[in-house]
Design a protein around this motif. Sequence first.
Motif, mmCIF file in Angstrom:
data_model
loop_
_atom_site.group_PDB
_atom_site.id
_atom_site.type_symbol
_atom_site.label_atom_id
_atom_site.label_comp_id
_atom_site.label_asym_id
_atom_site.label_seq_id
_atom_site.Cartn_x
_atom_site.Cartn_y
_atom_site.Cartn_z
ATOM 1 N N LEU A 232 20.076 -34.065 61.860
ATOM 2 C CA LEU A 232 21.337 -33.385 62.014
ATOM 3 C C LEU A 232 22.884 -34.100 62.147
ATOM 4 C CD1 LEU A 232 20.105 -30.366 64.076
ATOM 5 C CD2 LEU A 232 20.840 -30.537 61.569
ATOM 6 N N ALA A 233 22.597 -35.094 62.936
ATOM 7 C CA ALA A 233 23.873 -35.945 63.198
ATOM 8 C C ALA A 233 24.114 -36.758 62.009
ATOM 9 C CB ALA A 233 23.592 -36.854 64.714
ATOM 10 N N ALA A 234 23.054 -37.301 61.400
ATOM 11 C CA ALA A 234 23.294 -38.219 60.302
ATOM 12 C C ALA A 234 23.852 -37.620 58.980
ATOM 13 C CB ALA A 234 21.920 -38.765 59.929
ATOM 14 N N GLU A 235 23.530 -36.138 58.884
ATOM 15 C CA GLU A 235 24.015 -35.394 57.702
ATOM 16 C C GLU A 235 25.598 -35.080 57.946
ATOM 17 O OE1 GLU A 235 20.023 -33.035 56.499
ATOM 18 O OE2 GLU A 235 21.436 -32.122 57.872
ATOM 19 N N LYS A 236 26.061 -35.388 59.227
ATOM 20 C CA LYS A 236 27.540 -35.193 59.550
ATOM 21 C C LYS A 236 28.378 -36.351 59.466
ATOM 22 C CE LYS A 236 26.590 -31.101 62.433
ATOM 23 N NZ LYS A 236 26.413 -30.488 63.813
ATOM 24 N N GLY A 237 27.563 -37.319 58.834
ATOM 25 C CA GLY A 237 28.182 -38.677 58.988
ATOM 26 C C GLY A 237 28.195 -39.615 60.145
ATOM 27 N N HIS A 238 27.371 -39.310 61.145
ATOM 28 C CA HIS A 238 27.430 -40.044 62.429
ATOM 29 C C HIS A 238 26.577 -41.257 62.213
ATOM 30 C CE1 HIS A 238 26.285 -41.273 66.630
ATOM 31 N NE2 HIS A 238 27.099 -40.210 66.834
ATOM 32 N N VAL A 239 27.507 -42.309 62.463
ATOM 33 C CA VAL A 239 26.923 -43.823 61.706
ATOM 34 C C VAL A 239 25.899 -44.175 62.387
ATOM 35 C CG1 VAL A 239 27.602 -46.216 61.380
ATOM 36 C CG2 VAL A 239 29.161 -44.117 60.816
ATOM 37 N N ALA A 241 23.429 -42.628 63.966
ATOM 38 C CA ALA A 241 22.568 -41.544 63.757
ATOM 39 C C ALA A 241 21.714 -41.973 62.411
ATOM 40 C CB ALA A 241 22.875 -40.267 63.910
ATOM 41 N N ARG A 242 22.657 -42.368 61.429
ATOM 42 C CA ARG A 242 22.121 -42.663 60.290
ATOM 43 C C ARG A 242 21.458 -43.800 60.406
ATOM 44 N NH1 ARG A 242 27.014 -41.424 55.903
ATOM 45 N NH2 ARG A 242 26.552 -39.113 55.578
ATOM 46 N N ALA A 243 21.604 -44.800 61.036
ATOM 47 C CA ALA A 243 20.945 -46.009 61.232
ATOM 48 C C ALA A 243 19.639 -45.656 61.821
ATOM 49 C CB ALA A 243 21.704 -47.267 61.859
ATOM 50 N N VAL A 244 19.758 -45.074 62.825
ATOM 51 C CA VAL A 244 18.390 -44.923 63.828
ATOM 52 C C VAL A 244 17.346 -43.835 62.891
ATOM 53 C CG1 VAL A 244 17.513 -43.928 65.797
ATOM 54 C CG2 VAL A 244 19.685 -45.351 65.936
ATOM 55 N N PHE A 245 18.078 -43.064 62.488
ATOM 56 C CA PHE A 245 17.175 -41.978 61.581
ATOM 57 C C PHE A 245 16.554 -42.570 60.401
ATOM 58 C CE2 PHE A 245 16.696 -38.627 58.129
ATOM 59 C CZ PHE A 245 15.602 -37.966 58.840
ATOM 60 N N GLY A 246 17.207 -43.737 59.598
ATOM 61 C CA GLY A 246 16.867 -44.464 58.626
ATOM 62 C C GLY A 246 15.437 -45.272 58.940
ATOM 63 N N ASP A 247 15.764 -46.080 60.184
ATOM 64 C CA ASP A 247 14.912 -46.943 60.715
ATOM 65 C C ASP A 247 13.740 -46.064 61.033
ATOM 66 O OD1 ASP A 247 14.365 -49.418 61.680
ATOM 67 O OD2 ASP A 247 14.293 -48.549 63.575
ATOM 68 N N VAL A 260 10.108 -44.637 53.101
ATOM 69 C CA VAL A 260 10.999 -45.901 53.142
ATOM 70 C C VAL A 260 12.195 -45.835 52.194
ATOM 71 C CG1 VAL A 260 10.688 -48.473 52.443
ATOM 72 C CG2 VAL A 260 8.618 -47.397 53.578
ATOM 73 N N SER A 261 11.995 -45.239 50.947
ATOM 74 C CA SER A 261 13.253 -45.061 50.164
ATOM 75 C C SER A 261 14.190 -44.296 51.049
ATOM 76 C CB SER A 261 12.813 -44.722 48.765
ATOM 77 O OG SER A 261 12.462 -43.553 48.791
ATOM 78 N N GLN A 262 13.842 -43.115 51.145
ATOM 79 C CA GLN A 262 14.842 -42.320 52.143
ATOM 80 C C GLN A 262 15.593 -43.284 53.430
ATOM 81 O OE1 GLN A 262 15.944 -39.162 51.953
ATOM 82 N NE2 GLN A 262 15.045 -38.734 49.863
ATOM 83 N N GLY A 263 14.497 -43.741 54.126
ATOM 84 C CA GLY A 263 15.020 -44.487 55.125
ATOM 85 C C GLY A 263 15.987 -45.638 54.909
ATOM 86 N N LEU A 264 15.639 -46.371 53.943
ATOM 87 C CA LEU A 264 16.597 -47.373 53.383
ATOM 88 C C LEU A 264 17.970 -46.829 52.964
ATOM 89 C CD1 LEU A 264 14.144 -49.570 51.273
ATOM 90 C CD2 LEU A 264 15.066 -50.246 53.326
ATOM 91 N N MET A 265 17.901 -45.690 52.245
ATOM 92 C CA MET A 265 19.065 -44.953 51.800
ATOM 93 C C MET A 265 19.877 -44.673 53.202
ATOM 94 S SD MET A 265 19.824 -40.874 50.604
ATOM 95 C CE MET A 265 19.510 -40.512 52.360
ATOM 96 N N TRP A 266 19.473 -44.283 54.278
ATOM 97 C CA TRP A 266 20.196 -44.031 55.414
ATOM 98 C C TRP A 266 20.762 -45.108 55.932
ATOM 99 C CZ3 TRP A 266 22.326 -39.343 56.043
ATOM 100 C CH2 TRP A 266 21.669 -38.329 55.613
ATOM 101 N N LEU A 267 19.894 -46.165 55.865
ATOM 102 C CA LEU A 267 20.299 -47.568 56.764
ATOM 103 C C LEU A 267 21.647 -48.018 55.790
ATOM 104 C CD1 LEU A 267 17.103 -48.945 57.767
ATOM 105 C CD2 LEU A 267 18.847 -48.665 59.150
#
Length: 317
Positions: A232-239, A241-247, A260-267
């Motif tokens: 939820l935080a990642a989808e709002k642009g929280h940097v 959160a994007r890194a941790v969710f991707g990981d 993996v591909s989705q995680g790499l995208m968020w990272l």
Amino acid sequence: MRISETIIAGAFLILGCQSAAWSQDVMGRAPIPPRSIPGAPLPEPEGPPPAGLQALPNGRVLAPAPNAPAAHAALPLAPFASARDALKAWMRDSTAGDQAGAVRALEYAAAHGHLTAQYKLGRMYAGGEGVPSNDLKAFEYFSKIADENADAIPGTADGRIVGSAFVALGSYFTDGIKGSYVKPNIDRAFDMFHYAASYFGDPDGQYNLARLYMNGQGTGRDQRQAARWMKLAAEKGHVPARAVFGDMLVRGSDGVPRQVSQGLMWLALARDAADPAREAWIFERYDAAFAAASVSDRNAALSLVERQQVAGRSSER
């Protein structure tokens, strides 16, 4: 010349501050930073803040400790006609370099119930910006905001400020304030983050709540809940959160399927927006994940990133 509300709002935002603390990631990787004192946008409220207290999700109500010194025990003496007049003086004195006058004006506005001034002072005392650093004073300003405005409407200017105040309180309850009545209380920290995340939809609150679920602090360890709030935080642009969710997606875990591909995208999205000086850990996680990924997963991730960027540009038009 009349100083517009837009100018006042912009000045608050420009002169904002933010601090960060560190906490250990339960996965044994490098630490990830919580957003301890968030930097919320500070537009001038359109009207007086809502009055009254509101119970938190567990039935408790936020309030300062008994017999604790109040942040606004007495109204500062200053020749201001109103809180709005004091804010104009704050901006004028800040521009002129009169820090003492600027703080006095803010204190007057805060003592007269101006929500934005209260929040600005809380951040100033938390970061030692123009005033001696004083976490207890910061805590009391944030407590006053949360106490009196817990039912502010989410998505409004006031709602964003109040949500950020709850996040700041969660950070103080996580570690406590040395030498004060504010003791570490992870259950209270969970309450603050959960209220900010669920009622106000605050991305900093969602990020910090996810970290508590990851580590099993104040609640049972639950990776699915952690992933839910982190997303939820990642989808709002929280940097972060994007890194941790991707990981989390790259590695997979209990209740979190490996993607993996989705995680790499968020990272990748996190790395593109990260500050190299303050968020080096994001670059490290990105490099490690991409180095270990297959060529097909990398290519798929880059395609997903391009789609996200195109969608983002389209939504801005």
